[in-house]
Design an enzyme around this catalytic site. Structure first.
Site, PDB file in Angstrom:
ATOM      1  N   GLU A 107       6.083  -1.671   2.399  1.00  0.00           N
ATOM      2  CA  GLU A 107       6.986  -0.719   3.051  1.00  0.00           C
ATOM      3  C   GLU A 107       8.390  -1.297   3.175  1.00  0.00           C
ATOM      4  OE1 GLU A 107       6.076   2.188   3.170  1.00  0.00           O
ATOM      5  OE2 GLU A 107       3.921   1.907   2.977  1.00  0.00           O
TER       6      GLU A 107
ATOM      7  N   ASP B  51       4.946  -2.459  -4.496  1.00  0.00           N
ATOM      8  CA  ASP B  51       3.710  -3.246  -4.610  1.00  0.00           C
ATOM      9  C   ASP B  51       4.008  -4.686  -5.010  1.00  0.00           C
ATOM     10  OD1 ASP B  51       1.992  -1.223  -3.876  1.00  0.00           O
ATOM     11  OD2 ASP B  51       1.410  -0.681  -5.912  1.00  0.00           O
TER      12      ASP B  51
END
EC number: 3.4.24.-
Length: 727
Positions: free
Chosen positions: A565, A628
């Protein structure tokens, strides 16, 4: 001393002994395999607490020890899980996230089934009433059958499908105003009040493309591949029309025309992969300028009508943001063609009313809900059919989720999770910032600005504090009326409540503490206009986070989620927003070009991944893939820093993995899952995330530290010579 201590201490000993025995057996098998790690802890103590033993057992049970970790780490980490977890008939996807969601559902169910006297607030009692209306405890839904929908059709002007419609006094303007501005339904385009990308302290009206029923434009345009879906869609539409009183042959003919109209819309929509540049999408203009470009409706009159919900005036000079001006212009041409004939007008009305009908059929009797099964099967490979209480828990959470959140937090969220999560976020932020100094492609000025942006990222963890204050929680839902025997009407009222709540934001400053997910949600998110990361209570549980687990596992699972995030603030879209959440150019041109070169490497890497001979869309998934990769790296470096500052943790029993290796296993095992072929196809077409397997092997194959820990030779699949690195 606990009242039931003697009873449970015996169970503890038995379970512990069984798990320890299982660990010894499985680890013996593991160590006999050709790719087992070297013996790392031959003569040292192990952590044999209950948490450590269960964690070790879980890691082992998910693995496939016969697989080569340097060839396919996903199979190595998750092969055992996939083998032991066939997809349930009611599901199209099954994995760690879904299992945790189901655990949370059970917690909520148990709370909702308490007597009314146990609830702390009126909002919680409304949640209970809504849940009961969904469960239909008095068989009201079945008794009423199609009546609620037929009554609604009369109120919105009728539908040619059911024969109670006259084209004589029909107008597109009036139909759109009724459906969108009174009942909060969709059709032709989407609009809402949201944060202004260029001035993130303010709200603004935003207009965008929209209006399809099927999940993607590809469902309409790839007719050969999606013929099964289109046939099932027509069958679904026909069944609903017949249930509402239409004659089958006539309904089928008219619904075919609606599908053809939706196909026209799909043709003029931009694919998601071409809508990733926020600077290009943002078009701020006065309302009368919108009128000059696509005048298929009177935009000022339309929004004036919408503002009647909050008794506000709107000027022709009001600023709005149009994200798809080309779509609106092309839509104008389509609308002109259809409004030239009576038949065309009927098709338009059939389409608009269908958008309302299909969004409300799940609140009708079983016959209406069953009609969707065939289309669901064609789309995702499963007809559904989960237990009613599970559906109703999810539905109640969607409708009145912060009241549900208050109950969930009191029941299941441990207070010590919040400060521990806060500390982990700060460590990952520090690791991310430290790595910026190593990025030679970034100029010094942009790097300093990036560091400031990383420092400015705010976070919200667990739940908003106000939900545990009954008076504050009641204020949020005071205008929402819920009745026990009015499931359909409850949802009409929910639509109107949501519309009014959204419109009321228009003249209010942006509330940076407003949550976009409810506390029980097993997910997390980043908001670029707030420069904020949010982690609901629902995900701050095992297997993502457990206070009894080694730090290596917590950093590998929850830490990577946090890093993911945080990295969204610097992905291909997030990087366009500054530290205050405003969209503007704050990067050096040379650095932008270097960034694009590195992100193209990621696009190419993921575009080469295939599932069932279908390629991952590297452009569509770029933002998530950047997050990611960056999240894994930041979390791993944060863990290494923690390891240097703290006493060494004991290894887990029966594994012979170092804690660095456990970090990577914990990261991978979060993504253990299985999906139907149809669900995978839909994910490849629509989802901005890559399939779970590639969310594991993609980032790991780019991180040299992974290959070092698992001794993967250079040139192996998990240690390619050419790696992609952005952050």
């Amino acid at each position: 001393m606990s009242f039931n201590f003697s009873r449970y201490s015996g169970a503890y000993t038995t379970t512990f002994s069984f798990l320890l025995l299982a660990l010894l057996i499985v680890s013996a098998v593991l160590l006999s395999r050709p790719y087992a790690p070297a013996l790392l802890h031959a003569e040292e103590a192990y952590c044999v607490s209950m948490s450590c033993v269960t964690a070790a057992a879980s890691v082992l049970s998910l693995m496939d020890a016969t697989a080569d970790p340097c060839s396919d780490f996903y199979q190595y980490a998750c092969g055992g899980w996939v083998r032991a977890n066939p997809i349930p008939d009611t599901k199209s996807m099954w994995g760690t996230f879904v299992k945790l969601e189901q655990q949370n559902q059970l917690v909520i169910k148990n709370v909702l089934e308490q007597p009314m006297s146990e609830f702390k607030s009126e909002a919680e009692r409304k949640a209970k009433l809504y849940y009961m209306s969904c469960l239909d405890v008095n068989d009201t839904i079945e008794t009423l059958g199609p009546k609620p929908m037929l009554d609604l059709l009369v109120k919105i002007g009728g539908w040619n499908i059911t024969g109670n419609f006259s084209i004589k006094n029909w107008s597109l303007q009036k139909s759109l105003e009724t459906l969108q501005n009174r009942y909060n339904m969709g059709g032709l385009f989407t609009w809402a009040v949201g944060e202004d990308d260029r001035d993130s302290k303010k709200h603004i009206i935003q207009i965008d493309q929209g209006g399809l029923t099927l999940p993607t434009r590809d469902n309409y345009l790839n007719e050969t591949m999606d013929d099964k879906v289109l046939s099932a869609y027509l069958e679904y539409m026909t069944k609903i029309g017949v249930l509402l009183g239409g004659e089958e042959k006539n309904v089928r003919t008219q619904m075919k025309a609606v599908i053809e109209f939706e196909t026209e819309l799909a043709k003029i929509m931009s694919p998601q992969e071409d809508r990733r540049d926020e600077e290009k999408l943002y078009n701020n203009m006065e309302l009368d300028k919108v009128q000059g470009r696509p005048p298929f409706i009177n935009w000022h009159a339309f929004f004036s009508n919408a503002m009647e919900n909050i008794t506000r005036k709107i000027s022709k000079k009001e600023k709005v943001v149009v994200y798809a001006p080309e779509y609106l212009e092309k839509l104008n041409d389509i609308i002109r063609n259809y409004t030239n004939t009576t038949d065309g007008k009927i098709i338009l009305n059939n389409y608009l009313v269908w958008q309302t009908v299909r969004s409300m059929t799940s609140y009708l009797s079983k016959a209406f809900r069953d009609a969707y099964k065939g289309l669901r099967k064609a789309l995702v490979g499963s007809e559904g059919g989960e237990k009613p209480w599970r559906y109703c828990v999810t539905d109640t959470n969607n409708v009145i989720g912060f009241a549900i959140g208050a109950m969930f937090v009191r029941e299941a969220f441990h207070g010590n999770s919040k400060p521990a999560a806060e500390n982990m976020i700060n460590q990952i932020r520090t690791a991310f910032k430290s790595n910026l100094k190593n990025l030679k492609w970034m100029d010094a000025e942009t790097r300093r600005a990036a560091e400031k942006k990383a420092d400015a990222i705010s976070d919200m963890i667990g739940f908003p504090d106000y939900i545990l204050n009954p008076e504050e929680l009641d204020k949020k839902y005071k205008d929402l009326e819920i009745k026990e025997d009015e499931y359909f009407e409850n949802n009409l009222r929910v639509n109107k409540y949501n519309l009014k709540s959204n419109l009321e934001k228009l003249d209010q400053p942006v509330n940076k503490t407003r949550w976009g997910m409810t506390p029980p949600t097993v997910n997390a998110y980043y908001t670029p206009t707030k420069n904020q990361i949010v982690f609901p209570a629902g995900i701050l549980q095992a297997p993502f986070y457990d206070i009894g687990h080694p730090k290596s596992m917590n950093y590998g699972a929850m830490g990577v989620v946090m890093g993911h995030e945080l990295t969204h603030a610097f992905d291909d879209q997030g990087r366009e927003y500054d530290q205050n959440g405003n969209l503007h150019k704050w990067w050096n041109n040379q650095t932008i070009e270097a960034f694009k070169k590195r992100t193209q490497c990621v696009v190419d890497q993921y575009s080469n991944y295939t599932v069932d001979n279908k390629h991952v869309n590297g452009k569509q998934t770029l933002g998530e893939n950047i997050a990611d990769n960056g999240g894994l790296k930041a979390a791993y470096h944060a863990y290494l820093e923690w390891e240097q500052r703290n006493p060494r943790e004991l290894p887990l029993p029966g594994l012979n993995f170092s804690h660095k290796q456990l970090f990577f296993l914990s990261f991978a095992q979060v993504w253990c899952s299985a999906s139907t072929d149809e669900a995978i196809k839909l994910q490849l077409e629509k989802d901005p995330h890559a399939p779970p397997k590639f969310r594991v092997i993609g980032p790991l194959s780019n991180l040299q530290e992974f290959s070092t820990e698992f001794r993967c030779p250079l040139g192996s699949k998990m240690n390619p010579v050419h790696k992609c690195e952005v952050w």
